[in-house]
Write an enzyme that holds these catalytic residues in place. Sequence first.
Site, PDB file in Angstrom:
ATOM      1  CG  HIS A 223      35.047  24.523 -28.089  1.00 24.53           C
ATOM      2  ND1 HIS A 223      35.659  23.984 -26.984  1.00 24.53           N
ATOM      3  CD2 HIS A 223      34.468  23.473 -28.734  1.00 24.53           C
ATOM      4  CE1 HIS A 223      35.473  22.679 -26.956  1.00 24.53           C
ATOM      5  NE2 HIS A 223      34.753  22.336 -28.000  1.00 24.53           N
TER       6      HIS A 223
ATOM      7  CD  GLU B  68      30.237  23.000 -29.757  1.00 25.20           C
ATOM      8  OE1 GLU B  68      30.103  21.774 -29.586  1.00 25.20           O
ATOM      9  OE2 GLU B  68      31.225  23.493 -30.325  1.00 25.20           O
ATOM     10  CG  HIS B  69      31.377  22.137 -24.415  1.00 21.80           C
ATOM     11  ND1 HIS B  69      31.726  20.909 -23.908  1.00 21.80           N
ATOM     12  CD2 HIS B  69      32.042  22.250 -25.596  1.00 21.80           C
ATOM     13  CE1 HIS B  69      32.568  20.307 -24.729  1.00 21.80           C
ATOM     14  NE2 HIS B  69      32.783  21.106 -25.757  1.00 21.80           N
TER      15      HIS B  69
ATOM     16  CD  GLU C 111      36.337  19.179 -26.814  1.00 25.99           C
ATOM     17  OE1 GLU C 111      36.170  19.254 -28.032  1.00 25.99           O
ATOM     18  OE2 GLU C 111      35.552  19.677 -25.977  1.00 25.99           O
TER      19      GLU C 111
END
Length: 456
Positions: free
Chosen positions: A80, A83-84, A160
């Site tokens: 993840h 992904e950023h 997040e």
Amino acid sequence: MTSKAEWLRATLLATSLAFTITGPALADSAPDAFKITDFLLDNGMEVVVIPDHRAPIVTHMVWYKIGSADEPPGKSGIAHFFEHLMFKATTHHAAGEFDRAISDIGGSNNAFTSYDYTAFHETVAPSALELMMSFEADRMRNLILTDDVIKTERDVILEERRSRIDNNPQAVLDEEVDATLWQNQPYRIPVIGWMQEMQQLNRTDATAFYDKYYRPNNAVLIVAGDVEPDTVRALAEKTYGKVARGPDLPPRIRPVEPEQNTRRTVTLADARVSVPSFSTQWVVPSYHSGKPGEAEALDLLAEILGGGNRSRLYQALVVQQGIASNAGAYFQGTMLDDTNFTVYGAPRGDAKIADVEAAVDAEVARIVGDGVTPSELEKAKDRYVRSMIFARDKQDSMANIYGSTLATGGNVQDVQQWPDRIRKVTAEEVKAVAARYLVLARSTTGYLLPQQQAGN
């Protein structure tokens, strides 16, 4: 970026609608405009083209066969996190340039990470397709990863996690249930990662992850919309085709889940919860890991048991008994390894959560003992097949179902043949998978309770 919960809701809907898009029943009579084209570039990147000329838009998706379940031990969240990082500067484009280019032409873009894959997508006018391919092909290999970039984006994913997980009682419980349901399989680790491991992610980790997995031979390109296959092939060869093939990756073999012989419960009481709820889950086969016909039977079982307001759970608990505000079931079949089958419910009025749970268990037991009727089975099949009409109106549903299938070991033919396989499922097969897998003695139940019910 899309959260896991948002992605799961969208994928479950896309699965129920879009798995039937191109079944043989329609494929033979469908116009060429709807024919699916599938080919490989010389560097190993698979390309699927789904033409739909009814609107002048195109959905462009790149799926990487890497998700959180593939992460090295102790590096949870790196999929993840990366992904950023894919939205940062490259050797050819400044940070934010890709987003601004899409915004300037009125398009949209996003990305999501799941257990088995990471996907990046844009929806734009067909004239911008080459530009999208150029940007995506560039960031596939040309990211600039500095310590400052890593630190800044690491702070973003930590925040997040705080906002989406730590501040959300339901999300906290979901994590704990996953960690209890799965005893050995990496699906027990949250996609976003554990906080203490996320805090340690660094540039060395990110660079190693990038170099290993972000290669054309580990990616699938899905293009759906107002395009022609020959045009997509030419543009893909012009852009992605210039990216060098990476080393061949070993098979995605993960730890095997042991036999489960206990019933486990997880309880979270929180002052922010006003209405209690529960869910019970079982480990079951997916389309990729199951025997022929099992996943299809589980799909129909979920539809009959709790797939909507015509389902057994809704009719019995919400309509007839009036004890539940909601009740249902779902099966997420598009996973690389085994997956989970879930039933859930929440009380209404003066009813207690124990009443709802007992009623759900009773409906499960009815199917295990008596099976399903031919009539309700045929109606469930019809609902799936009729949904193809609506699925064709959503390019992203079409792209999602093909992308998730190909990224988890399937192929285009698996999607196309799915309606026929669904049609062949018998009532005996639905009863058999219910009896084989929905055994309370091997389940995991999560309870989300108001604070005052902690001791109940």
